[in-house]
Every structure is written in structure tokens, then in C-alpha cells.
Design an enzyme around this catalytic site. Structure first.
Site, PDB file in Angstrom:
ATOM      1  N   GLU A  28       9.531  72.533 -43.020  1.00 16.38           N
ATOM      2  CA  GLU A  28      10.947  72.142 -43.005  1.00 16.38           C
ATOM      3  C   GLU A  28      11.094  70.654 -42.725  1.00 16.38           C
ATOM      4  O   GLU A  28      11.870  69.958 -43.370  1.00 16.38           O
ATOM      5  CB  GLU A  28      11.647  72.805 -41.810  1.00 16.38           C
ATOM      6  CG  GLU A  28      12.129  74.172 -41.943  1.00 16.38           C
ATOM      7  CD  GLU A  28      12.786  74.554 -40.626  1.00 16.38           C
ATOM      8  OE1 GLU A  28      13.902  75.056 -40.695  1.00 16.38           O
ATOM      9  OE2 GLU A  28      12.199  74.355 -39.551  1.00 16.38           O
ATOM     10  N   GLY A  30      12.099  86.543 -36.211  1.00 18.64           N
ATOM     11  CA  GLY A  30      11.895  87.949 -36.530  1.00 18.64           C
ATOM     12  C   GLY A  30      13.206  88.689 -36.319  1.00 18.64           C
ATOM     13  O   GLY A  30      13.901  88.468 -35.319  1.00 18.64           O
ATOM     14  N   GLU A  48      11.472  79.401 -29.499  1.00 19.61           N
ATOM     15  CA  GLU A  48      11.941  78.097 -28.989  1.00 19.61           C
ATOM     16  C   GLU A  48      13.408  78.044 -28.566  1.00 19.61           C
ATOM     17  O   GLU A  48      13.768  77.259 -27.677  1.00 19.61           O
ATOM     18  CB  GLU A  48      11.739  76.993 -30.059  1.00 19.61           C
ATOM     19  CG  GLU A  48      10.317  76.698 -30.443  1.00 19.61           C
ATOM     20  CD  GLU A  48       9.789  77.633 -31.534  1.00 19.61           C
ATOM     21  OE1 GLU A  48      10.612  78.298 -32.202  1.00 19.61           O
ATOM     22  OE2 GLU A  48       8.557  77.714 -31.705  1.00 19.61           O
ATOM     23  N   ASP A  60      10.737  88.048 -40.916  1.00 18.96           N
ATOM     24  CA  ASP A  60       9.970  89.294 -40.726  1.00 18.96           C
ATOM     25  C   ASP A  60      10.804  90.202 -39.830  1.00 18.96           C
ATOM     26  O   ASP A  60      11.862  89.806 -39.337  1.00 18.96           O
ATOM     27  CB  ASP A  60       8.601  88.995 -40.092  1.00 18.96           C
ATOM     28  CG  ASP A  60       8.726  88.268 -38.769  1.00 18.96           C
ATOM     29  OD1 ASP A  60       8.615  87.025 -38.771  1.00 18.96           O
ATOM     30  OD2 ASP A  60       8.993  88.911 -37.739  1.00 18.96           O
TER      31      ASP A  60
HETATM   32  N1  ADE Z   1       9.369  83.678 -35.567  1.00 23.41           N
HETATM   33  C1  ADE Z   1       9.377  84.318 -36.754  1.00 23.41           C
HETATM   34  N2  ADE Z   1       9.062  85.623 -36.604  1.00 23.41           N
HETATM   35  C2  ADE Z   1       8.832  85.812 -35.284  1.00 23.41           C
HETATM   36  C3  ADE Z   1       8.436  86.930 -34.503  1.00 23.41           C
HETATM   37  N3  ADE Z   1       8.213  88.107 -35.057  1.00 23.41           N
HETATM   38  N4  ADE Z   1       8.278  86.748 -33.168  1.00 23.41           N
HETATM   39  C4  ADE Z   1       8.494  85.526 -32.618  1.00 23.41           C
HETATM   40  N5  ADE Z   1       8.851  84.445 -33.298  1.00 23.41           N
HETATM   41  C5  ADE Z   1       9.027  84.569 -34.626  1.00 23.41           C
END
Ligand code: ADE
Length: 249
Positions: free
Chosen positions: A12, A78, A193, A216
Site C-alpha cells: 500500500e 480478518g 495495529e 480473510d
Molecule cells: N490482518 C489481516 N487478517 C488478520 C487476522 N486474521 N488476524 C490479525 N490480523 C489480520
């Protein structure tokens, strides 16, 4: 007005950097801070690196060294909520640390100075960013190829204003996912973060917003090609949402 744009992903940051005019580079604390103009507005770009400590130290430098007036944080997350689809956008309402536990001295999730109820993002900035994201979604076919939209099922992308949980772990099992969702109120997405950045901004009264693309579902079922998603989807989202936002000011 100087806007700090903090990216959680190198991909990014690189794409944003390719659009910066009059770039001036400063190395500090193992980061490269780029000052310049992006779509006509004064910005400072930096890649936070991953996790709470890295992003907190980068945020503190943006505020105290580079004197930003507001901060936008971008990256992936996520999805926790069953409604959160890969490719959706979440703009944080409140951010919580899901991995803080000083019990029995304080109740679980209590954070010094902040308390246990999370940190609220700036409403106006988050609303402006939501509008920029909605505009991007409406025009998504201009920015992401038909092939990539089909591969990542980006047919019906939604923009959510929801709570985000942060901790120093990549969440990849249903057990941990369920624990976060059961213990904390209305968590939509999880990342590594946001609450740390939010806490530092809040301590310094700097308005901030956190925007995440769902990459995800924070469990064992994430079959996708992650690097390709970052390159061809999430980085494109960040660039054009920032463009829409900056051009709207
Ligand atoms: N950033 C993207 N997917 C994540 C996940 N499953 N856990 C923590 N940070 C993420």
C-alpha cells in the site's frame, strides 16, 4: 493541514508513494517517512511495520516529529462477524485491545488511561472516509479488473462502520476468533495495529480514522492468494479511497 497516512502494508505504502509529488524522505527509528503532496494535499506517508508496538512508535513520531494534524490508518483485517465478506471495507467506530489482561488488578481488557470501553475514532473524519470508500465501491470496475473481481468475489462490496479488535497475533483459529467475539462487544474485524494507533492519537488529541479491507475470515478457512490480494485488491482500495478522500477536501 498535514495528514498522516500510516499504512500497515508495504504494498500500500509503495503504491501511495508512487503518486506523491515533491517527496522528501526522512529516516527515523527504522522507518522512512515521506513528506510531500498527494492529490494536492500535504501528507506524511509511512509504513508502520506490523503489530502494536511498531505502529504506536510510528504514530508517536508522526505526531511529535512530523506534526500531523490528523491521521488515517489503512490496511487489511480478518473478518469476525459472519456478515464481513472478503473485499468488504470496515471503517472503525471503536477500537479495542483484545490481548490485554491485567486481572486480578484490573478487569480484563482494561487499558491504562483509556479504560475498558475501547477508543472512539473521530466521527467526522471517519464519515468523510466512508463517503470516499462508498464512491470507490460504486466505481470499483474502473479500478479492479473483471478477472480479479471474479477471483476474489468482489461483486457486492460493502462499507461498514463497526468496531475493530486489535492484538499482537494473526488470528487463524475458530477458538480464538470465538473468544474475541464472545468477550468484546460487537467486534466486526480483527487486526494487529488499530487500537495502538488509536490510543496514541487519543492521548495527543489527534483526530484519527482506521480503514481496513477484509482479507480473510480469521480462521482456518482462508484459501486465498494473500500476496495477490494485497497487490491487486487491498492496495488499490487504499490508493483510490485516499484519492477520493483527499480530492473531497
Ligand atoms: N490482518 C489481516 N487478517 C488478520 C487476522 N486474521 N488476524 C490479525 N490480523 C489480520
Amino acid at each position: 493541514m498535514k495528514i498522516g497516512i500510516l499504512s500497515a502494508m508495504q504494498e500500500e505504502f509503495d503504491l501511495l508513494l508512487s503518486e506523491v509529488k515533491d517527496a522528501r524522505r526522512t529516516s527515523l527509528g527504522m522507518r522512512e517517512y515521506i513528506e510531500g503532496t498527494l492529490y494536492g494535499k500535504d501528507v506524511v506517508l509511512v509504513f508502520s511495520q506490523w503489530g502494536k508496538t511498531a505502529s504506536a512508535s510510528t504514530t508517536a513520531n508522526l505526531i511529535n516529529v512530523f506534526k500531523i494534524d490528523r491521521l488515517i490508518f489503512t490496511g487489511v483485517a480478518g473478518g469476525l462477524d459472519a456478515q464481513a465478506k472478503i473485499g468488504d471495507i470496515v471503517i472503525a467506530r471503536r477500537l479495542f485491545h483484545h490481548d490485554v489482561d491485567a486481572s486480578p488488578f484490573k478487569r480484563r481488557y482494561y487499558v491504562p488511561l483509556v479504560g475498558a470501553d475501547g477508543i472512539a475514532s473521530d466521527d467526522q473524519l471517519s464519515d468523510e472516509l466512508s463517503s470516499a470508500a462508498q464512491k470507490f465501491v460504486a466505481d470499483i470496475a474502473q479500478y479492479i479488473s473483471e478477472e480479479d473481481r471474479a477471483e476474489f468475489s468482489l461483486g457486492d462490496v460493502a462499507v461498514h462502520r463497526k468496531n475493530i479488535a486489535t492484538g499482537d497475533q494473526f488470528i487463524k483459529t475458530d477458538d480464538v476468533r470465538t473468544r474475541i467475539m464472545t468477550d468484546l462487544p460487537d467486534m466486526y474485524a480483527v487486526e494487529m495495529e488499530g487500537a495502538a494507533v488509536a490510543q496514541v492519537c487519543w492521548e495527543h488529541s489527534i483526530p484519527f480514522a482506521v480503514m481496513r479491507t477484509i482479507s480473510d475470515t480469521a480462521n482456518e478457512h482462508s484459501p486465498m492468494d494473500y500476496p495477490k490480494f494485497l497487490d491487486r485488491v487491498a492496495s488499490i482500495y487504499s490508493l483510490y479511497i485516499m484519492k477520493n478522500y483527499l480530492e473531497s477536501l
